[in-house]
Design an enzyme around this catalytic site. Structure first.
Site, mmCIF file in Angstrom:
data_model
loop_
_atom_site.group_PDB
_atom_site.id
_atom_site.type_symbol
_atom_site.label_atom_id
_atom_site.label_comp_id
_atom_site.label_asym_id
_atom_site.label_seq_id
_atom_site.Cartn_x
_atom_site.Cartn_y
_atom_site.Cartn_z
ATOM 1 N N CYS A 80 36.056 1.465 -23.198
ATOM 2 C CA CYS A 80 35.224 1.366 -22.001
ATOM 3 C C CYS A 80 35.939 1.891 -20.764
ATOM 4 C CB CYS A 80 34.779 -0.077 -21.777
ATOM 5 S SG CYS A 80 36.142 -1.243 -21.589
ATOM 6 N N HIS A 118 0.830 -1.207 0.000
ATOM 7 C CA HIS A 118 0.000 0.000 0.000
ATOM 8 C C HIS A 118 0.865 1.258 0.000
ATOM 9 C CE1 HIS A 118 -2.151 3.311 2.040
ATOM 10 N NE2 HIS A 118 -3.124 2.925 1.248
#
Length: 809
Positions: free
Chosen positions: A764, A429
């Site tokens: 990279c 919730h």
């Protein structure tokens, strides 16, 4: 049964009947007609219409009473809201149902008894006529009564469900959305009860609830009836399934996380004193907590059903309609779909806008951590509240810290600047309401209510998938960019990515995949155990055995745990950028780093300089590590062959010699991951990249490229090994970097040879992210791709666009 005025059977309604039966019931009827024939199990029943609700209010003269009672109400006055809401609920719950309505409800229940058996258990569910609309979600605001038996109990539950339209949270929500209290009506679904009290239940979404990433089904599961998951009172298991390969590959489950599953809601015995719902909460057993609530077969069945439901609603709507679905498993093992409604939060967001939050400075201390809801950073004063009775103390703009929330907490949550709960998962919730309100939240933070005190100044960081809470007011920056407005460039931009949990959030960046995904982060954060400790588990000393057992809960075999968790980490990154190339580097831990894993000190040597020691390729063929490397190969095979993520490309790091290249590729072939260079038919082989990070790699580039399908240049290691630097040493850090002429010469040569051989060339290292002029050098030399840190993608793209335009002149 003759013609009914006030009830209708679920299979006879659809989405066009919201005004008559409410959003939830209309959706159930739509499901039965749309996907029921495709094998999706949906329990049947009948609906007490909104017309019946209005009939009851009119017959008892309650409309005027409601208006008078709510006149002048300030919904921010929590005490007054509670007082007036209870007054209305009591009045409706005690109202008399007209005889003709009673007759129809009883007849409907009797018909269900004929179909399902005497005293059939039913769920009595609310369905508001304004529920699940595109601009509002009333879900969870009204009551559901479970395990109801007998016509009299059904009548009582219907009255109480009608009354729940005036729960405090529902009254407050209607005021906020400017809905008239009288115009919104309630219908009631009386549905065959799935005996999940002795089975399992949960919620699933057909997208990632935090990032809006479209290509997954997110499933949560726990034992017993589903109310505890929705209320956030348990931390459920969580599974992620990749939709694009769901029907073409055997097992596209890309993540499984074991939840605590602390309790379950079950039926109460007949002789126990219980309320109308006839259910109670009990603790789960140690065995239940230690295993997954669903099998892989069940996970895939639910995911396929969710995909069918999403496709049906998308076709019906004419545009993408992600879904929020509740499911349950009966005690006999049969799965059912209980509810399905369109998702109303992520679907509204503008996916073209990229907003990034970046913390400045290093936090002094971590107070608590849990699951992130939202994507932001916020600071404020904490207020710890244990019960809604303390709501009057809560001030607007404070951070709510509590054990859990349920729909009664709505008025408090709306005043909070952020929310923290000890328990709950991504479908609890607290998580659902926080998303709807646009409030950052951290759920499942465990001891937050103990570690944080009312009045503390704290910072909530939910910029990543793990939410973190720090003391004090931290500084941070926010950047925002419209992705669609960015120019197109020829040079491919890719990402350097370590954390799989961040991948979905970066999926819509203007990149062409991942140039470097590091296994080390997955092993350290997801697994935490040395691979040889998993392989030699039975030989470990008792204390280490216990630590490994605690880590591998949910798995019977530590070796399989290592393979699965490594595969899940790789798969989440690959899924985020599918079908673009995702280059995953085999493990490149140094010996001192491997030693930090559980059991690592048993298997790792003490090296004077681990940076140039036993790392990369030299490990893989070593008899002491060969079996551990085989686990990595199996993880790759699982990702490619079971999950269907064939965009994953393996990369070999720190390969010093041609002999090492030959040995490693031969081992890959031996274990079934056949490199393209060793495949009889190149189409059947796996493209394999090598890290070009040692001077020997450039000197013998032509020969290394006979083995590999391209180079990914690791500029950090290439710089330190070429200039004789120790990159961990701050003393000599200023001696040189990627802009040094020697490094530029080596990198330029490597790119040129790749171009001539028509093989992949990428970089990279950190260089292009940190040194813009070095990035310009790479573009001028025609590098195929540059792999960047996420925070530098957009600024690098803008710089490259200007440079490419200049070069075309």
């Amino acid at each position: 049964m003759g013609v009914s005025k006030y009830i209708v059977w679920m299979q006879d309604v659809g989405l066009g009947d919201v005004a008559r039966v409410g959003g939830k019931n209309a959706s159930l009827g739509e499901l039965m007609a749309g996907v029921g024939k495709a094998g999706v199990n949906i329990p049947g029943g009948f609906i007490v219409t909104a017309h019946a609700y209005r009939y009851v209010l009119e017959a008892n003269n309650l409309n005027a009473f409601v208006k008078t009672t709510l006149k002048g109400l300030d919904v921010d006055d929590v005490k007054e809201l509670a007082k007036r809401g209870k007054k209305i609920r009591d009045k409706i719950a005690s109202a008399k149902l007209p005889p003709d309505l009673v007759g129809e409800i009883v007849s409907g229940y009797r018909a269900m008894e004929k179909q399902y058996g005497k005293h059939v258990d039913v769920a009595v569910r609310s369905s508001a006529t304004a529920e699940d609309l595109p601009d509002a979600s009333f879900a969870g605001q009204q009551e559901t009564y479970l395990g109801i038996q007998g016509a009299d109990a059904v009548l009582k539950a219907v009255r109480h469900t009608f009354a729940s339209l005036f729960n405090d949270r529902a009254i407050s929500y209607r005021v906020e959305k400017s809905y008239s209290h009288i115009d919104v009506a309630l219908s009631v679904g009386v549905q065959k009860m799935v005996r999940a009290g002795e089975g399992t239940s949960g919620v699933m979404f057909t997208l990632d609830t935090e990032t809006g990433f479209k290509d997954i089904v997110l499933i949560t599961a726990s034992y017993g009836l589903g109310e505890l998951i929705v209320q956030g009172r348990v931390s459920p298991d969580e599974y992620i399934v990749f939709k694009p390969t769901l029907r073409t590959f055997p097992k596209p489950i890309i993540s499984k996380s074991l939840g605590a599953k602390e309790a379950k809601m079950v039926y109460a015995r007949a002789n126990e004193k219980v309320d109308i719902s006839r259910v109670k909460e009990i603790k789960t057993s140690a065995d239940e907590r230690a295993r997954f609530a669903l099998s892989d077969r069940e996970i895939l069945t639910l995911a396929k059903w969710a995909d069918l439901i999403e496709k049906h609603y998308t076709k019906r709507k004419g545009s993408w309609s992600p879904m929020d679905i509740e499911w349950a498993k009966d005690k006999d093992g049969t799965l059912y779909i209980l509810q399905a409604r369109p998702e109303t939060v992520q679907v509204k967001k503008d996916a073209t806008m990229f907003r990034e939050y970046l913390m400045r400075g290093k936090p002094r201390k971590l107070l608590a951590k849990g699951i992130s809801v939202g994507h932001s950073i916020v600071s404020g004063r904490a207020r710890v509240i244990h019960h809604t009775d303390e709501a009057h103390d809560f001030k607007k703009g404070e951070i709510l810290v509590t054990k859990m929330t349920d729909p009664d907490w709505g008025p408090i949550m709306k005043r909070a600047v952020a929310i923290v709960t000890d328990s709950g998962g991504r479908t609890s919730h607290a998580a659902i309401v926080s998303r709807e309100l646009g409030i950052p939240a951290i759920v499942g933070a465990h001891d937050a209510t103990k570690n944080i005190k009312t009045g503390d100044e704290i910072t909530i960081d939910v910029s990543g998938s793990e939410g973190r809470i720090y003391p004090g007011k931290m500084r941070f920056t926010v950047t925002e960019q419209n992705i669609k407005a960015l120019p197109k460039i020829k040079t491919k931009l890719m990402l350097n990515l370590a954390s799989p949990d961040m991948a979905f959030g970066y999926a819509h960046l203007p990149v062409k995949g991942v140039g470097l995904a590091r296994e080390e982060f997955i092993i350290a954060s997801y697994i935490g155990i040395h691979p040889l400790a998993c392989l030699h588990f039975k030989m470990l000393p008792p204390d280490l055995k216990k630590r490994v057992e605690n880590k591998t809960r949910g798995w019977n075999d530590p070796k399989q745990y290592y393979i699965d968790k490594l595969a899940f980490g790789i798969a989440k990154i690959a899924a985020a950028f599918y079908p673009n190339q995702v280059i995953v580097r085999f493990s490149d831990f140094k010996s001192n780093e491997y030693a930090g894993l559980i059991g690592g000190d048993i298997y790792e040597p003490k090296e004077e300089n681990p940076m140039i020691g036993w790392r990369g390729a030299s490990r893989y063929y070593d008899p002491k590590f060969r079996a551990a490397f085989a686990l990595e190969i199996k993880a790759f095979k699982k990702v490619r062959e079971e999950m269907g993520l064939t965009n994953v490309i393996p990369m070999v790091p720190f390969c010093r010699t041609l002999a090492e290249a030959e040995k490693v590729l031969s081992l890959m072939k031996e274990d079934g991951l056949v490199p393209m260079s060793l495949a009889k038919n190149k189409k059947d082989g796996v493209k394999t990249i090598m890290m070009c990070e040692i001077p020997s790699n450039v000197i013998l580039a032509e020969k290394f490229l006979n083995y590999f399908d391209g180079f990914s240049i690791g500029s950090n290691d290439l710089t330190q090994l070429s200039l004789g630097l120790d990159r961990d040493s701050g003393t000599i850090a200023s001696v040189g970097n990627e802009n040094d002429p020697a490094i530029r010469k080596l990198i330029g040569d490597a790119i040129a040879i790749c171009k001539r051989r028509k093989k992949y060339s990428g970089i990279c290292g950190q260089g292009p992210s940190d040194l813009p002029d070095f990035g310009d050098f790479l573009v001028r030399n025609g590098i195929e791709s540059m792999s960047l840190n996420p925070d530098s993608v957009i600024k690098t793209l803008m710089r490259i666009a200007k440079l490419e335009k200049k070069l075309r002149r």
